[in-house]
Design an enzyme around this catalytic site. Structure first.
Site, PDB file in Angstrom:
ATOM      1  N   ASP A 563     -10.618   5.513  -2.229  1.00  0.00           N
ATOM      2  CA  ASP A 563      -9.712   4.480  -2.734  1.00  0.00           C
ATOM      3  C   ASP A 563     -10.005   4.209  -4.208  1.00  0.00           C
ATOM      4  OD1 ASP A 563      -7.741   2.300  -1.899  1.00  0.00           O
ATOM      5  OD2 ASP A 563      -9.331   1.093  -2.805  1.00  0.00           O
ATOM      6  N   GLU A 592      -7.447   8.556  -4.899  1.00  0.00           N
ATOM      7  CA  GLU A 592      -6.453   8.020  -5.832  1.00  0.00           C
ATOM      8  C   GLU A 592      -6.997   8.159  -7.249  1.00  0.00           C
ATOM      9  OE1 GLU A 592      -4.133   4.436  -3.683  1.00  0.00           O
ATOM     10  OE2 GLU A 592      -6.254   4.047  -4.013  1.00  0.00           O
TER      11      GLU A 592
END
Length: 868
Positions: A563, A592
């Site tokens: 993340d 990400e």
């Protein structure tokens, strides 16, 4: 009269400037908005003014503990506009952002809203009522005694941070000029002894920050008071000293024995706490309730590691009480492998006893030899089975172990559905122990879980018994084992970039070490969640590496999704790549490639889309670290930040959107429409994930004037593009069955009714079933035709922005595709005979139909053929 008022205003401004303050002209409102202060609250009022702003499109985004951020409407006032709110009396700080150009003032959507000041700010609540005055584009907060006519800043030392073992950096508001080192005092609190000040970087300069040098080495286990003439004294806390060579030499620890390690004669406990003056081990009989039955003084050893041996074994619960400059705080062991209910106490565990039968023979999946051979299905554990009536374990890990599950129409559901669908990997949204669900309650609760509490322990609410720490571990392993037996890999969603609470167990044990702070000493918030961790610090880097290695080794997890990976530094991600692939060379790692806000981590060090190519694959590994491809996501269906926007599949067929699609088709090869690139097909190609709208809801929102059949055609067109691309296909669980969340674009804590997969939507003859079959056919086609993942690919954007795609092997053309976004068109195939794999939405993985010459490609379809 008007002329007199103008003269008075000018006079007030002139007087204010002479006094070193700013004045704000304003007409007194006849009646201003007020808000009664409720019992148990304190009131905070923000004032803002900008003569050039359209106040009707501005608001304030405000958040504080246990209150999610949302917009607050401005009300007219004499100063300009204001926001008034009541907050619980135990809240001492409120975060805020002034927003301009809001499409939904007072709401939760950002869309294209912009910040008046590029950064998060925090207002300190100092009494029953607190007023804060703001100026446009100015980061400072002001006070006023005359309704905003004259503004001033309170004299306050906001931070004193130890940056070297003999230096303290201070931050003041407002700036001050120091003319003598005698104006500065540093005192050791335990003895009252004053340290010699030998240097002051700010001498004879008016500054808001400076460094104090003292004539001896500071002891980080002791407390020091910094006093600057005219300002209140504050306690110095360790900050950038953690980055110094001296600290690294003294305290960086590379042992693998942190945590609780049971043995024949008891358990050895070790915790890294170099700034602690005392650490006490607390032992409990249960995971919650009751007092400690024993408290054991721990002994400080080399590198700041504290240890103790206790005559206890598996099943004992424990915490540490750690005394540092911020006082004594109780904390869970960051290296705990098991915890009690809600993760407030660690638990001693014999991990061998948690292995289900046959787990020793369980192996990682070996069905892929390159990242882009994976087909990833992202799901939340509770979503997967909570609305599946035939499951004996709704919402639990064990639902993934069940076979023979059916929906109300008798259609396969659960794991049998996944094997039939053909995916290779199940991506589990966070399954470590997270904070926002009460594991002790049977009431329905939902949260995505991006709020870490204990990184090395499974979440308890997904187990059948969260009160006994060994149960969640065994059931997690049973889930992984069952998925492996079904030929499915397990990807774990990890969130090391922030913790649920800034005062986490990490911060309680070594305050200020594990997090980044801004230049005023405030919490940096690159995560958008109130804090961000400091992966570049060696002991947190070690923690991250140790943690992922542990999940791979102990639980046989096949991959990791990071993340907000750009909040981590490149070196850390390289070490993670090496550690994971040393355990399993076929593990898949992706994340990400962006942040959630501003971060002090230097741009060239971030593991973002532009820099991820610096992370290379270990010898024998099937890949390095891949990144999510927002270019193809937004190119296909429109910007994720504007729900009304359209893209290549929904009507905006342009050179720009075509270029974004080509970027995904080629697996991340740089082109003029995208500013970054990756090697080795290292992009995750997708249209929707847990964030924002489901694909069905997004097309419904942006294309509401189109027919349902047209929107389904857009869906099939986009999925066809994803599935023929050289990147890694990824989709949200249920996307293939037209999953809807009723338009909820941020369902992280919405109800089960919004979030859970509705398996019963799969009925014979339904559009849901037809879309499922289409996805299943595309996956089978991708698997049956290795040129899609291994062939050399080249794309050409035609004049009307259709895209021709060619695959070659050994310089020989082996396949051809036309991506046709507009009307039906005639297509002249390359010379020779071709087998049709995808032709006007008909999928034939084996290519039994032969085509040659000129054929018709329907609008919004992909025509794909391979050499016969």
């Amino acid at each position: 009269m008007k002329k007199i008022m103008c003269m008075l205003t000018a006079l007030l401004m002139a007087l204010a400037l002479l006094c070193g303050t700013e004045a704000v002209p304003a007409a007194r409102a006849e009646e201003e908005y007020t808000l009664p202060r409720e019992e148990g609250t304190r009131q905070l009022t923000f004032y803002w003014q900008d003569e050039e702003a359209d106040y009707s499109t501005c608001d304030m985004w405000i958040w504080y503990p246990n209150a999610d951020g949302h917009g607050y409407l401005f009300h007219p006032c004499a100063y300009g506009v204001k926001v008034v709110l009541n907050v619980p009396e135990d809240v001492s700080e409120v975060g805020f952002i002034v927003r301009r150009r809001c499409s939904d003032p007072g709401g939760v959507s950002w869309d294209e809203a912009t910040k008046d000041y590029d950064g998060d700010r925090y207002a300190e609540i100092t009494g029953d009522t607190t007023e804060v005055y703001l100026l446009p584009g100015d980061e400072n907060q002001y006070k006023s005694n005359d309704g905003g006519v004259t503004l001033y800043q309170e004299k306050k030392m906001t931070m004193a941070g130890i940056v070297e073992l003999n230096q303290i950096q201070y931050y003041l508001n407002p700036a001050v000029r120091l003319e003598s080192m005698d104006q500065v005092t540093v005192t050791e609190q335990e003895t009252g002894r004053k340290l010699e000040v030998t240097g002051l970087s700010s001498l004879n300069n008016s500054v808001i920050a400076g460094k104090i040098t003292v004539g001896e080495e500071l002891d980080l286990t002791r407390s020091y008071t910094v006093q600057i003439e005219g300002y209140d004294a504050i306690t110095a806390v360790p900050t950038n000293v953690f980055d110094s060579a001296a600290f690294a030499e003294k305290f960086n620890y590379d042992g693998d024995d942190l945590g609780a390690i049971p043995g024949e004669n008891g358990t050895v406990f070790k915790v890294w706490a170099p700034t602690a003056s005392r650490v006490v081990l607390n032992l409990f009989e249960a995971g919650d309730g009751g007092e400690a039955y024993d408290r054991v003084e721990m002994t400080r050893g080399e590198k700041g590691v504290w240890s103790a041996e206790a005559a206890c074994g598996a099943g004992t619960y424990y915490t540490y009480s750690v005394t540092t400059v911020v006082g004594e705080q109780e904390a869970v062991d960051p290296y705990a492998k098991a915890v009690g209910v809600n993760g407030d106490r660690g638990m001693v565990i014999d991990l061998d006893t948690t292995d289900p039968e046959g787990f020793g023979e369980d192996a990682f999946i070996d069905s892929i030899n390159a990242y882009n051979e994976a087909v990833i299905w992202e799901v939340h554990v509770r979503d997967f089975s909570n609305k599946l009536a035939s499951s004996a374990y709704p919402g639990k890990y064990l639902a993934f172990t069940e076979h023979g599950l059916k929906n109300a129409s008798g259609e396969p559901a659960g794991v049998d559905y996944l094997t039939d669908l053909g995916i290779t990997h199940v991506h589990l949204q966070p399954v470590y122990d997270y904070a926002t669900v009460d594991e002790s309650s049977d009431e329905p609760q939902f949260n995505w879980g991006y709020d870490p509490k204990n990184y090395n322990v499974p979440e308890g609410s997904y187990s059948t018994d969260p009160f006994h720490g060994e149960v969640r571990i065994k059931e997690f392993k049973q889930m992984v084992q069952a998925l492996h037996q079904s030929g499915l890999g397990v990807v774990m969603d990890v969130v090391y970039n922030h913790t649920y609470d800034g005062n986490s167990c990490l911060n309680r044990i070594v305050p200020y070490y594990y997090y980044r702070f801004d230049n005023r000493g405030g919490w940096s918030n690159g995560s958008g969640c109130g804090n961000e961790t400091a992966s570049e610090r060696p002991m947190f880097r070690k923690y991250m590496v140790d943690s992922v290695r542990y999940w791979a080794e102990e639980y046989h997890v096949d991959g990791f999704r990071f993340d907000l990976m750009a909040l981590h530094d490149v070196q850390t991600m390289q070490e993670i790549e090496a550690a994971v692939h040393a355990v399993n060379p076929r593990a898949i790692i992706y994340g990400e490639g962006w942040t959630g806000g501003t971060t002090p981590l230097m741009e060239n060090r971030r593991a973002n889309q532009a820099n991820i190519k610096k992370v290379t694959a270990s010898e024998g590994a099937i890949g390095a670290v891949a990144v999510f491809n927002d270019a193809i996501r937004d190119g296909l269906k429109g910007s994720v930040f504007n729900a009304k926007d359209r893209g290549y599949i929904s009507g905006i067929v342009s050179k720009n959107t075509a270029g974004q699609v080509v970027f995904g088709l080629t697996g991340g090869v740089k082109n003029t429409m995208v500013s970054w690139s990756v090697p080795g097909n290292g992009v995750i190609n997708y249209m929707a994930c847990h964030d924002n709208h489901t694909l069905y809801d997004r097309l419904l929102t942006s294309c509401s004037v189109d027919s349902e059949e047209d929107r389904l055609k857009m869906n099939r067109f986009g999925t066809s593009i994803i599935m023929i691309g050289k990147g890694i296909p990824f989709f949200l669980a249920g996307e293939e069955m037209l999953r809807s969340k009723g338009g909820d674009s941020n369902s992280y804590k919405s109800s089960d009714e919004v979030n859970n997969i509705r398996w019963d939507d799969l009925t014979a003859g339904s559009a849901n079933m037809a879309m499922r079959d289409f996805y299943r056919g595309l996956i089978a086609m991708r698997k049956a035709n290795p040129f899609l993942t291994g062939g050399e690919i080249a794309c050409e954007v035609l004049e009307d922005n259709a895209i021709e795609v060619r695959w070659t092997e050994d310089e020989k053309l082996v396949a051809y595709a036309l991506v046709n976004p507009k009307a039906d068109r005639e297509v002249t195939l390359p010379e020779g005979e071709w087998q049709a794999l995808l032709y006007n939405e008909t999928i034939d993985p084996e290519g039994t139909q032969t085509l040659s010459g000129t054929v018709t490609a329907a609008e919004r379809t992909v025509l794909l053929v391979r050499a016969k």
